[in-house]
Design a protein around this motif. Structure first.
Motif, PDB file in Angstrom:
ATOM      1  N   SER A  58       0.827  -1.204   0.000  1.00 41.27           N
ATOM      2  CA  SER A  58       0.000   0.000   0.000  1.00 41.27           C
ATOM      3  C   SER A  58       0.862   1.254   0.000  1.00 41.27           C
ATOM      4  O   SER A  58       0.451   2.288  -0.524  1.00 41.27           O
ATOM      5  CB  SER A  58      -0.936  -0.002   1.209  1.00 41.27           C
ATOM      6  N   SER A  59       2.059   1.171   0.571  1.00 41.12           N
ATOM      7  CA  SER A  59       2.985   2.305   0.487  1.00 41.12           C
ATOM      8  C   SER A  59       3.381   2.553  -0.965  1.00 41.12           C
ATOM      9  O   SER A  59       3.544   3.699  -1.381  1.00 41.12           O
ATOM     10  CB  SER A  59       4.247   2.041   1.319  1.00 41.12           C
ATOM     11  N   ASN A  60       3.532   1.487  -1.737  1.00 41.54           N
ATOM     12  CA  ASN A  60       3.817   1.634  -3.162  1.00 41.54           C
ATOM     13  C   ASN A  60       2.661   2.355  -3.862  1.00 41.54           C
ATOM     14  O   ASN A  60       2.876   3.269  -4.656  1.00 41.54           O
ATOM     15  CB  ASN A  60       4.055   0.270  -3.805  1.00 41.54           C
ATOM     16  N   ASP A  61       1.442   1.941  -3.539  1.00 44.13           N
ATOM     17  CA  ASP A  61       0.270   2.577  -4.146  1.00 44.13           C
ATOM     18  C   ASP A  61       0.208   4.065  -3.789  1.00 44.13           C
ATOM     19  O   ASP A  61      -0.105   4.903  -4.642  1.00 44.13           O
ATOM     20  CB  ASP A  61      -1.015   1.883  -3.706  1.00 44.13           C
ATOM     21  N   LEU A  62       0.504   4.383  -2.541  1.00 47.79           N
ATOM     22  CA  LEU A  62       0.538   5.794  -2.137  1.00 47.79           C
ATOM     23  C   LEU A  62       1.647   6.539  -2.885  1.00 47.79           C
ATOM     24  O   LEU A  62       1.459   7.682  -3.293  1.00 47.79           O
ATOM     25  CB  LEU A  62       0.741   5.923  -0.629  1.00 47.79           C
ATOM     26  N   GLY A  63       2.789   5.893  -3.071  1.00 40.83           N
ATOM     27  CA  GLY A  63       3.874   6.515  -3.825  1.00 40.83           C
ATOM     28  C   GLY A  63       3.464   6.862  -5.246  1.00 40.83           C
ATOM     29  O   GLY A  63       3.776   7.946  -5.758  1.00 40.83           O
ATOM     30  N   VAL A  64       2.743   5.959  -5.886  1.00 44.49           N
ATOM     31  CA  VAL A  64       2.251   6.222  -7.248  1.00 44.49           C
ATOM     32  C   VAL A  64       1.270   7.391  -7.227  1.00 44.49           C
ATOM     33  O   VAL A  64       1.348   8.292  -8.063  1.00 44.49           O
ATOM     34  CB  VAL A  64       1.605   4.954  -7.851  1.00 44.49           C
ATOM     35  N   LEU A  65       0.356   7.380  -6.261  1.00 47.22           N
ATOM     36  CA  LEU A  65      -0.612   8.469  -6.124  1.00 47.22           C
ATOM     37  C   LEU A  65       0.096   9.806  -5.938  1.00 47.22           C
ATOM     38  O   LEU A  65      -0.218  10.787  -6.620  1.00 47.22           O
ATOM     39  CB  LEU A  65      -1.542   8.201  -4.936  1.00 47.22           C
ATOM     40  N   TYR A  66       1.066   9.845  -5.027  1.00 46.08           N
ATOM     41  CA  TYR A  66       1.786  11.092  -4.768  1.00 46.08           C
ATOM     42  C   TYR A  66       2.581  11.530  -5.997  1.00 46.08           C
ATOM     43  O   TYR A  66       2.669  12.724  -6.286  1.00 46.08           O
ATOM     44  CB  TYR A  66       2.715  10.942  -3.563  1.00 46.08           C
ATOM     45  N   THR A  67       3.139  10.587  -6.735  1.00 41.82           N
ATOM     46  CA  THR A  67       3.863  10.925  -7.962  1.00 41.82           C
ATOM     47  C   THR A  67       2.921  11.579  -8.964  1.00 41.82           C
ATOM     48  O   THR A  67       3.220  12.637  -9.532  1.00 41.82           O
ATOM     49  CB  THR A  67       4.508   9.675  -8.590  1.00 41.82           C
ATOM     50  N   GLU A  68       1.774  10.951  -9.170  1.00 40.36           N
ATOM     51  CA  GLU A  68       0.806  11.471 -10.145  1.00 40.36           C
ATOM     52  C   GLU A  68       0.266  12.837  -9.745  1.00 40.36           C
ATOM     53  O   GLU A  68      -0.055  13.651 -10.605  1.00 40.36           O
ATOM     54  CB  GLU A  68      -0.355  10.485 -10.318  1.00 40.36           C
ATOM     55  N   SER A  69       0.162  13.092  -8.443  1.00 39.31           N
ATOM     56  CA  SER A  69      -0.403  14.360  -7.987  1.00 39.31           C
ATOM     57  C   SER A  69       0.672  15.417  -7.738  1.00 39.31           C
ATOM     58  O   SER A  69       0.367  16.500  -7.239  1.00 39.31           O
ATOM     59  CB  SER A  69      -1.267  14.150  -6.740  1.00 39.31           C
ATOM     60  N   GLY A  70       1.938  15.097  -8.085  1.00 43.85           N
ATOM     61  CA  GLY A  70       3.014  16.077  -7.976  1.00 43.85           C
ATOM     62  C   GLY A  70       3.577  16.259  -6.579  1.00 43.85           C
ATOM     63  O   GLY A  70       4.308  17.210  -6.331  1.00 43.85           O
ATOM     64  N   ARG A  71       3.271  15.347  -5.673  1.00 46.91           N
ATOM     65  CA  ARG A  71       3.769  15.430  -4.297  1.00 46.91           C
ATOM     66  C   ARG A  71       5.014  14.542  -4.184  1.00 46.91           C
ATOM     67  O   ARG A  71       5.007  13.491  -3.564  1.00 46.91           O
ATOM     68  CB  ARG A  71       2.661  14.999  -3.343  1.00 46.91           C
ATOM     69  N   PHE A  72       6.087  14.998  -4.812  1.00 47.13           N
ATOM     70  CA  PHE A  72       7.266  14.161  -5.014  1.00 47.13           C
ATOM     71  C   PHE A  72       7.974  13.773  -3.721  1.00 47.13           C
ATOM     72  O   PHE A  72       8.449  12.646  -3.598  1.00 47.13           O
ATOM     73  CB  PHE A  72       8.234  14.835  -5.977  1.00 47.13           C
ATOM     74  N   ASP A  73       8.056  14.672  -2.767  1.00 47.05           N
ATOM     75  CA  ASP A  73       8.738  14.333  -1.506  1.00 47.05           C
ATOM     76  C   ASP A  73       8.003  13.210  -0.775  1.00 47.05           C
ATOM     77  O   ASP A  73       8.629  12.280  -0.252  1.00 47.05           O
ATOM     78  CB  ASP A  73       8.868  15.555  -0.602  1.00 47.05           C
ATOM     79  N   GLU A  74       6.682  13.292  -0.749  1.00 49.87           N
ATOM     80  CA  GLU A  74       5.896  12.246  -0.093  1.00 49.87           C
ATOM     81  C   GLU A  74       5.987  10.937  -0.868  1.00 49.87           C
ATOM     82  O   GLU A  74       6.032   9.854  -0.273  1.00 49.87           O
ATOM     83  CB  GLU A  74       4.440  12.686   0.038  1.00 49.87           C
TER      84      GLU A  74
END
Length: 149
Positions: A58-74
């Motif tokens: 699920s951390s991977n899924d959150l990483g993809v979400l944050y990448t797509e939404s431009g929240r690169f640090d998260e």
């Protein structure tokens, strides 16, 4: 989003359904809703399984979400968490496709951040895992040589 979980549901059907819902929200670019559901999935997984690799997916899924939404640090924090888990806890001989996907997703983030050399290194790790998996499967497909008695 209003699904109530129950301890009487020992299997992962709820987690899978919520993960699908979060993915749908992500696909619709409804990032805030997707994040809430992914976080709920992560919390459910951790409460039911502890510090298990399925929970960290699920951390991977959150990483993809944050990448797509431009929240690169998260996103980077999420990918480092899941990859750290793979590196420290995996004691099997063959690495998993899930791990390769996590390296690939982190590579995509690093590329978006302009860190091409690091991105290439992550993609190379993903490729190496998949090549090792392919070889292991090919080895398994070889006929077993037996010695007649």
């Amino acid at each position: 989003a209003n699904v109530e979980e129950s301890e009487a549901t020992p299997d992962q059907r709820l987690v899978l359904a919520l993960n699908d819902l979060a993915g749908w929200y992500r696909g619709q670019k409804r990032y805030d809703e997707a994040e809430k559901v992914y976080q709920r999935v992560l919390d459910l997984q951790r409460s039911r399984m502890g510090d298990h690799y399925d929970a960290e997916l699920s951390s991977n899924d959150l990483g993809v979400l944050y990448t797509e939404s431009g929240r690169f640090d998260e996103a980077e924090e999420a990918f480092k968490r899941v990859l750290g888990m793979w590196d420290s806890r995996w004691d099997q001989g063959i690495r998993t496709e899930d791990e390769a996907i996590s390296y690939h997703n982190y590579s995509m983030l690093l590329e978006k951040m302009g860190r091409s050399a690091e991105a290439k290194a992550m993609e190379d790790k993903a490729d190496a895992i998949m090549a090792a998996r392919k070889k292991a499967l090919e080895d398994l497909a070889q006929p077993v040589q037996t010695t007649p008695y």
